[in-house]
Design a protein around this motif. Structure first.
Motif, PDB file in Angstrom:
ATOM      1  N   UNK A 102      23.277   0.234  26.946  1.00  0.00           N
ATOM      2  CA  UNK A 102      24.692  -0.509  26.973  1.00  0.00           C
ATOM      3  C   UNK A 102      24.980   0.802  27.245  1.00  0.00           C
ATOM      4  N   UNK A 103      24.904   2.614  26.163  1.00  0.00           N
ATOM      5  CA  UNK A 103      25.423   3.746  26.530  1.00  0.00           C
ATOM      6  C   UNK A 103      25.141   4.326  27.534  1.00  0.00           C
ATOM      7  N   UNK A 104      24.053   3.845  28.028  1.00  0.00           N
ATOM      8  CA  UNK A 104      23.479   4.711  29.863  1.00  0.00           C
ATOM      9  C   UNK A 104      24.747   4.084  30.742  1.00  0.00           C
ATOM     10  N   UNK A 105      24.880   2.982  30.000  1.00  0.00           N
ATOM     11  CA  UNK A 105      25.649   2.071  31.599  1.00  0.00           C
ATOM     12  C   UNK A 105      27.286   2.310  31.183  1.00  0.00           C
ATOM     13  N   UNK A 106      27.765   2.282  30.067  1.00  0.00           N
ATOM     14  CA  UNK A 106      28.769   3.197  29.576  1.00  0.00           C
ATOM     15  C   UNK A 106      29.154   4.514  30.301  1.00  0.00           C
ATOM     16  N   UNK A 107      28.865   5.322  30.131  1.00  0.00           N
ATOM     17  CA  UNK A 107      28.179   6.913  31.122  1.00  0.00           C
ATOM     18  C   UNK A 107      28.807   6.436  32.846  1.00  0.00           C
ATOM     19  N   UNK A 108      27.715   5.631  32.621  1.00  0.00           N
ATOM     20  CA  UNK A 108      28.081   4.850  34.813  1.00  0.00           C
ATOM     21  C   UNK A 108      28.908   4.344  34.902  1.00  0.00           C
ATOM     22  N   UNK A 109      29.814   3.816  34.325  1.00  0.00           N
ATOM     23  CA  UNK A 109      30.888   2.816  34.288  1.00  0.00           C
ATOM     24  C   UNK A 109      31.916   4.044  34.509  1.00  0.00           C
ATOM     25  N   UNK A 110      31.753   4.861  33.058  1.00  0.00           N
ATOM     26  CA  UNK A 110      32.701   6.875  33.365  1.00  0.00           C
ATOM     27  C   UNK A 110      33.028   6.968  34.047  1.00  0.00           C
ATOM     28  N   UNK A 111      31.547   7.463  35.396  1.00  0.00           N
ATOM     29  CA  UNK A 111      31.459   8.392  36.114  1.00  0.00           C
ATOM     30  C   UNK A 111      32.426   7.573  37.266  1.00  0.00           C
ATOM     31  N   UNK A 112      31.932   6.213  37.692  1.00  0.00           N
ATOM     32  CA  UNK A 112      32.343   5.433  38.480  1.00  0.00           C
ATOM     33  C   UNK A 112      33.930   5.418  38.780  1.00  0.00           C
ATOM     34  N   UNK A 113      34.196   5.424  37.188  1.00  0.00           N
ATOM     35  CA  UNK A 113      35.928   5.880  37.321  1.00  0.00           C
ATOM     36  C   UNK A 113      36.210   6.791  37.734  1.00  0.00           C
ATOM     37  N   UNK A 114      35.886   8.017  36.985  1.00  0.00           N
ATOM     38  CA  UNK A 114      36.404   9.014  37.735  1.00  0.00           C
ATOM     39  C   UNK A 114      36.317  10.030  39.441  1.00  0.00           C
TER      40      UNK A 114
END
Ligand SMILES: [Fe+2]
Ligand SMILES: [Fe+2]
Length: 193
Positions: free
Chosen positions: A62-74
């Protein structure tokens, strides 16, 4: 497979189309919360080794998914920020019984249903966005499998706290509540609105 008792309505896809930024920000919060839920279960049931192993793996994912979404937002120039959450998670958690071992069963099954609904909606987004936003469609498609697996893991672990028949009966009850809650919808555009 997902044990859900309803399909997402067209109303929600309309909210997504009109407020994609808010949905993506909420999605990041959801992944963060999913990691927190798994971590809380480790704290609550630390004597259960199988649960701790499964939960620590889910925390990582889930933390890896969190990072993926943050990257996408970025990449899309969307600033991650606080937002009023939907009432969905709180309302489901209100259904959790207070006494153990029923409490453990309910916490695990509520988590399983949140995973299942996210999974159903990610698949819907994948199909919906296929032609208009390929990057996003692939992104949601890539999350589908792990969220489906999380759903099964939570149901399997619930069976450590009650017999199979009891777990399936309770899952059916909670899934009916989940379908009612998600069916009511919410004004704020969120992953679970
Ligand atoms: Fe996730
Ligand atoms: Fe998950």
């Amino acid at each position: 497979m997902l044990n859900l008792q309803s399909n997402t309505s067209a109303r929600w896809l309309q909210q997504v189309a009109e407020h994609l930024d808010q949905i993506l920000i909420d999605h990041a919060h959801c992944e963060k919360k999913a990691a927190g839920t798994a971590m809380n279960l480790i704290f609550a049931y630390v004597e259960n080794q199988e649960l701790c192993q499964a939960m620590s793996q889910i925390v990582n994912e889930e933390l890896a998914h969190f990072h993926l979404v943050l990257d996408l937002l970025n990449r899309r120039g969307i600033r991650f920020r606080r937002q009023t959450p939907s009432q969905y998670g709180r309302r489901l958690n209100d259904l959790v019984r207070k006494q153990e071992p029923q409490r453990a069963v309910d916490r695990l099954l509520v988590a399983s249903l949140i995973e299942a609904r996210s999974c159903e909606r990610f698949d819907l987004l994948r199909k919906h966005l296929q032609d208009q936003d390929r990057e996003l469609a692939d992104f949601f498609g890539g999350l589908f499998e792990s969220e489906a697996r999380h759903h099964s893991t939570y149901v399997r672990l619930a069976k450590m706290y009650a017999d199979e028949e009891t777990v399936h009966a309770r899952l059916k009850e909670l899934a009916a509540d989940e379908a009612r809650i998600i069916g009511e919808g919410e004004a704020l555009p969120r992953v679970h609105s």
